[in-house]
Design an enzyme around this catalytic site. Structure first.
Site, PDB file in Angstrom:
ATOM      1  N   GLY A  39      87.970  63.739 -13.158  1.00  0.00           N
ATOM      2  CA  GLY A  39      87.053  65.061 -13.502  1.00  0.00           C
ATOM      3  C   GLY A  39      85.842  64.691 -14.537  1.00  0.00           C
ATOM      4  O   GLY A  39      84.367  65.062 -14.552  1.00  0.00           O
TER       5      GLY A  39
ATOM      6  N   GLU B 133      78.924  52.023 -15.233  1.00  0.00           N
ATOM      7  CA  GLU B 133      79.749  51.763 -15.207  1.00  0.00           C
ATOM      8  C   GLU B 133      79.375  49.862 -15.657  1.00  0.00           C
ATOM      9  O   GLU B 133      79.608  49.438 -16.329  1.00  0.00           O
ATOM     10  CB  GLU B 133      80.825  51.374 -14.134  1.00  0.00           C
ATOM     11  CG  GLU B 133      82.455  50.868 -14.965  1.00  0.00           C
ATOM     12  CD  GLU B 133      83.354  51.139 -14.636  1.00  0.00           C
ATOM     13  OE1 GLU B 133      84.772  52.178 -13.961  1.00  0.00           O
ATOM     14  OE2 GLU B 133      83.625  50.003 -13.341  1.00  0.00           O
TER      15      GLU B 133
ATOM     16  N   ASP C 147      86.884  51.102  -1.056  1.00  0.00           N
ATOM     17  CA  ASP C 147      86.700  49.498  -0.954  1.00  0.00           C
ATOM     18  C   ASP C 147      88.389  49.474  -1.017  1.00  0.00           C
ATOM     19  O   ASP C 147      88.536  48.350  -0.178  1.00  0.00           O
ATOM     20  CB  ASP C 147      85.494  49.243  -1.419  1.00  0.00           C
ATOM     21  CG  ASP C 147      84.070  49.349  -0.930  1.00  0.00           C
ATOM     22  OD1 ASP C 147      84.394  50.079   0.477  1.00  0.00           O
ATOM     23  OD2 ASP C 147      82.677  48.969  -0.834  1.00  0.00           O
ATOM     24  N   THR C 148      88.042  48.951  -2.201  1.00  0.00           N
ATOM     25  CA  THR C 148      89.362  48.666  -2.680  1.00  0.00           C
ATOM     26  C   THR C 148      90.553  48.884  -2.837  1.00  0.00           C
ATOM     27  O   THR C 148      91.587  48.330  -3.532  1.00  0.00           O
ATOM     28  CB  THR C 148      89.531  47.291  -3.107  1.00  0.00           C
ATOM     29  OG1 THR C 148      88.571  47.485  -4.863  1.00  0.00           O
ATOM     30  CG2 THR C 148      87.570  46.686  -2.821  1.00  0.00           C
ATOM     31  N   ARG C 149      90.578  50.542  -3.432  1.00  0.00           N
ATOM     32  CA  ARG C 149      92.016  50.734  -5.032  1.00  0.00           C
ATOM     33  C   ARG C 149      92.937  50.393  -4.070  1.00  0.00           C
ATOM     34  O   ARG C 149      94.048  50.388  -5.051  1.00  0.00           O
ATOM     35  CB  ARG C 149      91.550  52.625  -4.618  1.00  0.00           C
ATOM     36  CG  ARG C 149      92.476  52.973  -5.197  1.00  0.00           C
ATOM     37  CD  ARG C 149      92.337  54.350  -5.566  1.00  0.00           C
ATOM     38  NE  ARG C 149      91.310  54.927  -6.209  1.00  0.00           N
ATOM     39  CZ  ARG C 149      90.159  55.122  -5.876  1.00  0.00           C
ATOM     40  NH1 ARG C 149      90.381  55.430  -4.339  1.00  0.00           N
ATOM     41  NH2 ARG C 149      89.321  55.876  -6.569  1.00  0.00           N
TER      42      ARG C 149
ATOM     43  N   GLY D 296      86.157  52.240  -5.104  1.00  0.00           N
ATOM     44  CA  GLY D 296      88.077  52.791  -4.898  1.00  0.00           C
ATOM     45  C   GLY D 296      87.676  52.938  -3.365  1.00  0.00           C
ATOM     46  O   GLY D 296      89.041  52.419  -3.335  1.00  0.00           O
TER      47      GLY D 296
END
Length: 958
Positions: A105, A139, A75-77, A73
């Site tokens: 959360g 993930e 880095d590139t969100r 997130g």
């Protein structure tokens, strides 16, 4: 849940709905139950087909998301991933991004794991700090697990990192794992799992930013994903760019799984794709309903023919049965009562009046549980009044989708060449996402040079306020003059007409239709299939704009008039000019008009005149002699103007008018080919055709006061069809037919006609002869001159007492209907000479014996004795049939014998001996053997099943 690119179709489609099952056991006379058991019912076969279809559909992989995005997130969100996510959504690709779909959360499982498993593709964006996040590594491990266990495809994106750093865990990846090994030194196996996952994903084929911009990379990613998803369709939707996301949304609105009745409106401007969207959804879900109907072009059909044909079509399509409806209210009653227990799917296409909705779909309780109705319309207010469950707004294409569609049309590939890219974007900007405009412009620009593209763009941008119509007109402006005329004639006169008829009529005007129609189709200005020629509403509107702009202030100086206001003004004020070439006025209801009797006198170039439902208070004194096509329903005069004589007129339709005599004396109409005056109840005599040399058809059905047929009619050399059906006051005809080109002669219903004229030796082209309902006592022996005759119908000729033997010397006769000829007692002895006869109907005649030569009718398929009462059936026992003649197997193959309400069917020949009394004749007298010859005897029973009598049919050779 299925993504927008998924389509599950039955391999059989809906064709099986049109199959009609006829069980021989239900139609043959007393067929035993063993016969029914031996025949596989069609309903069972269809059930098996449906079961197979269901299995096929259920075996197709399903997913909830097209793409799962995995990324770091921080880095590139808000940069690359955000842009990619938006681009995927714009293209209609359903994408999962964790921060939007899972509450902040929550742990990674089970919600995230479920989302991964329900995705078709996983895109892993490997950035510099990806490996520093244990969340991202967990993930990724789950994604690699799904890669091995499911059909998921994993696609890595190397964003500002080298693939070798990921594979070997060097650079920032080495730094991250140094920290992980320190942190998880007690669970080093977990770290090794992460490393293995990174190594595996780095070896997969994906994308690398390298020397290209992020925008280019995103464009490539979205394009490749689109292609991969499109390839998994079961239906070819290559040209339906951008429709899949809307299809999914509309399917969601339908909520197919629920049992409530839902009515969904599809609303949007013309040309936006409402009909296409409804058609695609209809085809995809139709196999989930008991009955389906797509009512095309409701507005146009209703304006032309009213609501009754639409009500009939709705019932026929869903129930697969034809039904006569006398008025609209009766149609409403039938729809409500016949469909209220059926689960149906109906599409009403192009609704523009509230009454159409009230009379076709009414309320939810008209249909059975689980039914769905889709309504496409340009009028959102109609949907609100009907209180539909949802209104779905059809949207135009995004710029990216529009560019893709333009590329398909202009370059035959998914993306424009580099030299054309900016020009293509300019075209996309101009069309504003309207699919029809994009398709027409793309087709026009196909194989054009860059300079031609630039010139086109300059021209269309001169009139930005009329963007859509101007865009549509681009193709028109490039046409040859003859092609422009063809386009306008189709728009005003021949839209949705049969292709053959359109070609013929355009040919009358010297417009070379064989070439012109193909050019128009190539330019996407018209559509042509094997049956009809048609164009889109927007193109028709464009044609009206073109004509209007010829002279906005003075309609009398335009080439075509079509609105009542303009036509009424010009013809009342007599302001017509030589500019007018065509007038078409088809009013849905009758309207009075006070046109000037001299109003047509100045229209020297009028070629096409169509008028319907206008009540004139003054008769026209002139008609233009240059007319090629004249259709005037309700023409007010007793005859044509005295000075009207046209050598240009080709087709003349004057139905339901007040004409008593079309013209007086001999008048020259050299090119006239068709005269049709059905329902002209005042017509007293037919015209003199002496100098009408090219007439092919004359149709005068139901001209109730017609009494005299001019002698020139029966000697006309070019006439192929003469139809006087229902002319009840025609008593006599000229003495002899000498019409060498005649193919069809219809005199049915001429109730006072007592004598049929002799047929000349030159009438060798006659194929069909209808004489039913006349009062003739005999037929001329010269009927034998009709050597090409295929059909002869003398049904219900109550005075007919005999048939000439010459009929049965006709070698090509296939269908002979003499039913209802109650005074006819016998057939000629030479009946067997007519070897080609396939159908012979002698129902309701006085025939009790048939000649033995009937057994020579080797091609006979249907022999009907329908209509006998029990008493008559008893008399029929005297019917004599020599052994092996009437029912010889060679004849009986495919032969139905109709006797009263009983039907002997060829499907049960082998079982007949189990249902009828049989006198067996075998060589050894062994009754257990199948007989070589059987005598067929039909049991006649009353309503209680009690045997009343036995009727002998004849011998059957096995």
């Amino acid at each position: 849940m299925c993504g927008p690119f998924r389509l599950s179709l039955s391999p059989l489609g809906r064709d099986h709905e049109h199959l009609t099952c006829v069980n021989p056991a239900s139609t043959s006379m007393g067929t035993p139950s063993i016969l029914a058991a031996n025949i596989s019912p069609m309903s069972s076969i269809i059930s098996q087909m449906a079961s197979s279809s269901s299995s096929f559909s259920s075996s197709t992989p399903q997913w909830k998301y097209d793409v799962f995005l995995s990324f770091r997130g921080e880095d590139t969100r808000t940069s690359f991933t955000g842009h990619l996510y938006v681009a995927l959504k714009q293209r209609g690709i359903v994408t999962f991004r964790d921060e939007e779909n899972i509450e902040i959360g929550k742990s990674i499982s089970p919600e995230l794991l479920k989302a991964i498993k329900e995705s078709r593709f996983a895109i892993v964006i490997l950035s510099r700090n990806f490996a520093s996040s244990t969340w991202c590594l967990d993930e990724l491990t789950k994604i690699i697990g799904c890669l091995k266990e499911t059909t998921m495809t994993v696609l890595p994106i190397f964003y500002d990192v080298d693939p070798s750093d990921v594979r070997k865990q060097t650079g920032t990846f080495a730094q991250a794992f140094f920290k992980h090994e320190e942190r998880f030194k007690d669970d080093i196996e977990k770290v090794q799992t992460w490393k293995a996952a990174l190594e595996e994903v780095a070896n997969l084929k994906g994308w690398h930013l390298q020397d290209r911009t992020e925008a280019q990379l995103i464009q490539n990613i979205v394009g490749e994903l689109w292609q991969k998803l499109s390839n998994e369709f079961l239906e070819d939707t290559e040209d339906l760019v951008g429709i899949e996301s809307q299809v999914k949304e509309l399917e969601s609105c339908l909520a197919i799984g629920s049992d409530d009745v839902r009515i969904i409106g599809v609303w949007g401007m013309g040309g936006i794709g409402k009909t296409t969207l409804a058609r695609v959804v209809f085809r995809r879900v139709s196999n989930k309903f008991e009955g389906c109907c797509f009512l095309h072009n409701v507005r146009e059909v209703c304006e032309k023919d009213g609501l009754i044909p639409l009500q009939q079509q709705l019932i026929r399509k869903i129930l697969n049965e034809s039904m006569s409806i006398q008025d609209v209210d009766e149609g409403v009653f039938m729809i409500k009562n016949r469909l209220r227990h059926k689960r149906i799917l109906t599409v009403l296409d192009d609704i523009n009046q509230l009454d159409q909705l009230k009379k076709l779909v009414g309320k939810h309780n008209w249909f059975g549980f689980g039914s769905r109705v889709i309504i496409t319309t340009r009028d959102k207010h109609l949907l609100r009044i009907l209180e539909v469950d949802e209104i779905f707004e059809a949207e135009g294409l995004s710029d990216e989708e529009a560019l893709h569609l333009l590329s398909l049309k202009a370059f035959k590939k998914g993306h424009p060449p580099k030299d054309y890219l900016e020009l293509s974007k300019d075209v996309v900007q101009y069309t504003k996402g309207l699919p029809l405009a994009i398709e027409i412009l793309g087709s026009f620009l196909f194989s054009r040079s860059i300079n031609q593209w630039k010139s086109t763009l300059i021209r269309i941008k001169e009139f930005p306020e009329r963007a859509i119509l101007q865009a549509l007109r681009i193709s028109y402006d490039g046409l040859h003059e003859t092609e422009k005329k063809i386009f306008l004639y189709i728009a005003f006169f021949f839209n949705h007409k049969e292709k053959i008829s359109v070609v013929e009529k355009l040919d009358y005007f010297g417009l070379y239709p064989d070439v012109g129609l193909e050019v128009l189709a190539d330019k996407s200005l018209i559509k042509i299939n094997c049956l009809e020629v048609w164009m889109h509403d927007l193109l028709q509107d464009m044609a009206k704009k073109i004509i209007y702009e010829e002279c906005p202030e003075e309609p009398g100086k335009r080439s075509i008039l079509w609105s009542f206001e303009d036509i009424n003004s010009v013809l009342t004020k007599n302001t017509g000019t030589e500019a007018i070439q065509g007038i078409v006025l088809k009013l849905p209801k009758s309207k009075e008009a006070y046109w000037n009797p001299e109003s047509f006198s100045k229209m020297h170039n009028l070629k096409l005149l169509i008028i319907k439902n206008v009540q004139l208070l003054h008769e026209p004194k002139h008609l233009p002699i240059g007319l090629r096509f004249l259709e005037w329903i309700g023409y007010p005069s007793k005859s044509f103007p005295l000075n009207f004589q046209s050598n240009e007129l080709v087709e003349l339709y004057m139905c339901g008018n007040y004409i008593e005599q079309l013209w007086k004396g001999a008048k020259s109409f050299e090119k006239l080919q068709i005269i049709q005056m059905n329902g002209s109840t005042n017509l007293k005599e037919t015209p003199d055709l002496l100098i009408v040399p090219n007439l092919k058809e004359m149709v005068l059905e139901d001209c109730l006061n017609l009494r005299e047929i001019h002698p020139s009619t029966l000697v006309h050399n070019r006439l192929t069809l003469l139809n006087l059906q229902g002319c009840v006051n025609v008593k006599t005809l000229p003495s002899k037919f000498e019409m060498e080109s005649l193919e069809v002669l219809i005199l049915s219903g001429c109730l006072k006609l007592k004598r049929i004229p002799e047929f000349g030796e030159n009438m060798q082209r006659v194929l069909k002869l209808y004489l039913g309902g006349t009062t003739v006592t005999k037929l001329p022996t010269s009927i034998g001159h009709l050597t090409s005759l295929v059909l002869l119908n003398v049904r219900d000729c109550k005075s007919l007492t005999c048939l000439p033997s010459s009929i049965f010397n006709l070698k090509l006769l296939k269908d002979l209907n003499i039913s209802g000829c109650s005074k006819l007692e016998r057939l000629p002895e030479n009946v067997g000479n007519a070897e080609s006869v396939e159908e012979l109907d002698v129902s309701g005649t006085a025939i009790r014996e048939v000649p033995s030569s009937i057994g020579l009718l080797k091609n006979l398929k249907v022999l009907s004795f329908n209509g006998y009462s029990r008493r008559q059936a008893t008399a029929f026992t005297g019917l004599k049939a020599v052994e092996g003649s009437l029912l010889r197997l060679a004849i009986l193959f495919g032969l139905d014998l109709n006797l009263g309400t009983k039907l002997i069917s060829p499907f049960s020949l082998k079982q007949w001996y189990a249902q009828v009394s049989i006198a067996q004749q075998t060589d050894q007298g062994d009754c257990r053997k199948v007989p070589r010859q059987v005598c067929l005897v039909v049991d006649v029973v009353d309503n209680s099943g009690t045997l009343v009598e036995m009727v002998w049919i004849g011998w059957l050779w096995l």
